[in-house]
Design a protein around this motif. Structure first.
Motif, PDB file in Angstrom:
ATOM      1  N   THR A  14      58.059  51.893  94.146  1.00  0.00           N
ATOM      2  CA  THR A  14      56.736  52.089  93.538  1.00  0.00           C
ATOM      3  C   THR A  14      56.664  51.420  92.171  1.00  0.00           C
ATOM      4  O   THR A  14      55.682  50.736  91.855  1.00  0.00           O
ATOM      5  CB  THR A  14      56.420  53.592  93.424  1.00  0.00           C
ATOM      6  N   HIS A  15      57.692  51.599  91.363  1.00  0.00           N
ATOM      7  CA  HIS A  15      57.722  50.981  90.033  1.00  0.00           C
ATOM      8  C   HIS A  15      57.711  49.456  90.141  1.00  0.00           C
ATOM      9  O   HIS A  15      56.972  48.779  89.428  1.00  0.00           O
ATOM     10  CB  HIS A  15      58.958  51.454  89.266  1.00  0.00           C
ATOM     11  N   VAL A  17      56.601  47.564  92.609  1.00  0.00           N
ATOM     12  CA  VAL A  17      55.308  47.090  93.119  1.00  0.00           C
ATOM     13  C   VAL A  17      54.270  47.100  92.001  1.00  0.00           C
ATOM     14  O   VAL A  17      53.537  46.125  91.808  1.00  0.00           O
ATOM     15  CB  VAL A  17      54.847  47.942  94.325  1.00  0.00           C
ATOM     16  N   LYS A  18      54.209  48.203  91.236  1.00  0.00           N
ATOM     17  CA  LYS A  18      53.253  48.264  90.129  1.00  0.00           C
ATOM     18  C   LYS A  18      53.529  47.169  89.111  1.00  0.00           C
ATOM     19  O   LYS A  18      52.605  46.539  88.600  1.00  0.00           O
ATOM     20  CB  LYS A  18      53.329  49.629  89.447  1.00  0.00           C
ATOM     21  N   GLU A  19      54.800  46.942  88.835  1.00  0.00           N
ATOM     22  CA  GLU A  19      55.177  45.909  87.865  1.00  0.00           C
ATOM     23  C   GLU A  19      54.787  44.519  88.359  1.00  0.00           C
ATOM     24  O   GLU A  19      54.202  43.727  87.621  1.00  0.00           O
ATOM     25  CB  GLU A  19      56.688  45.985  87.635  1.00  0.00           C
ATOM     26  N   LEU A  21      52.517  43.707  90.716  1.00  0.00           N
ATOM     27  CA  LEU A  21      51.057  43.561  90.805  1.00  0.00           C
ATOM     28  C   LEU A  21      50.430  43.459  89.421  1.00  0.00           C
ATOM     29  O   LEU A  21      49.445  42.766  89.239  1.00  0.00           O
ATOM     30  CB  LEU A  21      50.447  44.724  91.586  1.00  0.00           C
ATOM     31  N   GLY A  22      51.020  44.134  88.459  1.00  0.00           N
ATOM     32  CA  GLY A  22      50.493  44.075  87.097  1.00  0.00           C
ATOM     33  C   GLY A  22      50.791  42.763  86.400  1.00  0.00           C
ATOM     34  O   GLY A  22      50.032  42.322  85.546  1.00  0.00           O
ATOM     35  N   SER A  32      46.304  40.877  94.082  1.00  0.00           N
ATOM     36  CA  SER A  32      46.853  41.624  92.956  1.00  0.00           C
ATOM     37  C   SER A  32      45.778  42.346  92.158  1.00  0.00           C
ATOM     38  O   SER A  32      46.081  43.263  91.416  1.00  0.00           O
ATOM     39  CB  SER A  32      47.661  40.709  92.045  1.00  0.00           C
ATOM     40  N   SER A  36      44.121  50.531  94.629  1.00  0.00           N
ATOM     41  CA  SER A  36      45.376  51.231  94.872  1.00  0.00           C
ATOM     42  C   SER A  36      45.738  51.221  96.346  1.00  0.00           C
ATOM     43  O   SER A  36      46.879  51.506  96.703  1.00  0.00           O
ATOM     44  CB  SER A  36      45.302  52.651  94.347  1.00  0.00           C
ATOM     45  N   GLU A  39      48.405  48.715  96.729  1.00  0.00           N
ATOM     46  CA  GLU A  39      49.674  49.233  96.219  1.00  0.00           C
ATOM     47  C   GLU A  39      50.332  50.153  97.245  1.00  0.00           C
ATOM     48  O   GLU A  39      51.520  50.025  97.536  1.00  0.00           O
ATOM     49  CB  GLU A  39      49.427  49.988  94.922  1.00  0.00           C
ATOM     50  N   VAL A  43      53.854  49.384  99.150  1.00  0.00           N
ATOM     51  CA  VAL A  43      54.990  50.307  99.046  1.00  0.00           C
ATOM     52  C   VAL A  43      55.439  50.732 100.443  1.00  0.00           C
ATOM     53  O   VAL A  43      56.633  50.723 100.758  1.00  0.00           O
ATOM     54  CB  VAL A  43      54.639  51.535  98.174  1.00  0.00           C
TER      55      VAL A  43
END
Length: 118
Positions: A14-15, A17-19, A21-22, A32, A36, A39, A43
């Motif tokens: 999760t971390h 993927v968020k990183e 995409l961000g 991107s 959500s 995301e 995941v």
């Protein structure tokens, strides 16, 4: 002391993927900038292809696990990154399918028969 079984794979994926995409410019991965839903799908895509890594810890230690990524080898971390990239490519190829599903859910249209034919 009470033992707890902890899945370390989910928070790490999760971390990551968020990183990713961000930090990904919208030009290189148009998805991107999506919601959500992307995301969550990404995941899930990675978790289906990555073995889960569980540990049993004391309850007090479980609450203080700050950096679960350190439990994964560099090779496992590369595999996660490759699967995330592969998942982005897969979702881009299937973009219209999942976007339609997300839009239908947001507008209240679901797979109920009354909405199948317009």
């Amino acid at each position: 002391m009470t033992q707890a079984i902890v899945n370390l794979t989910l928070p790490v994926i999760t971390h990551k993927v968020k990183e990713i995409l961000g930090n990904t410019p919208a030009k290189s991965h148009p998805l991107s900038t999506a919601s959500s839903a992307l995301e969550a799908k990404l995941v899930a895509y990675v978790l289906r292809r990555m073995p889960a890594f569980y540990v049993a810890t004391d309850q007090s230690y479980h609450d203080s696990i700050d950096n679960p990524i350190s439990c994964f080898s560099p090779a496992q971390q590369r595999q996660m990154d490759e699967l995330i990239d592969e998942g982005l490519q897969h979702l881009m190829a299937r973009r219209s399918t999942w976007e339609t599903t997300v839009q239908d859910a947001a507008s209240g249209l679901g797979p109920s028969p009354s909405h199948w034919f317009g």
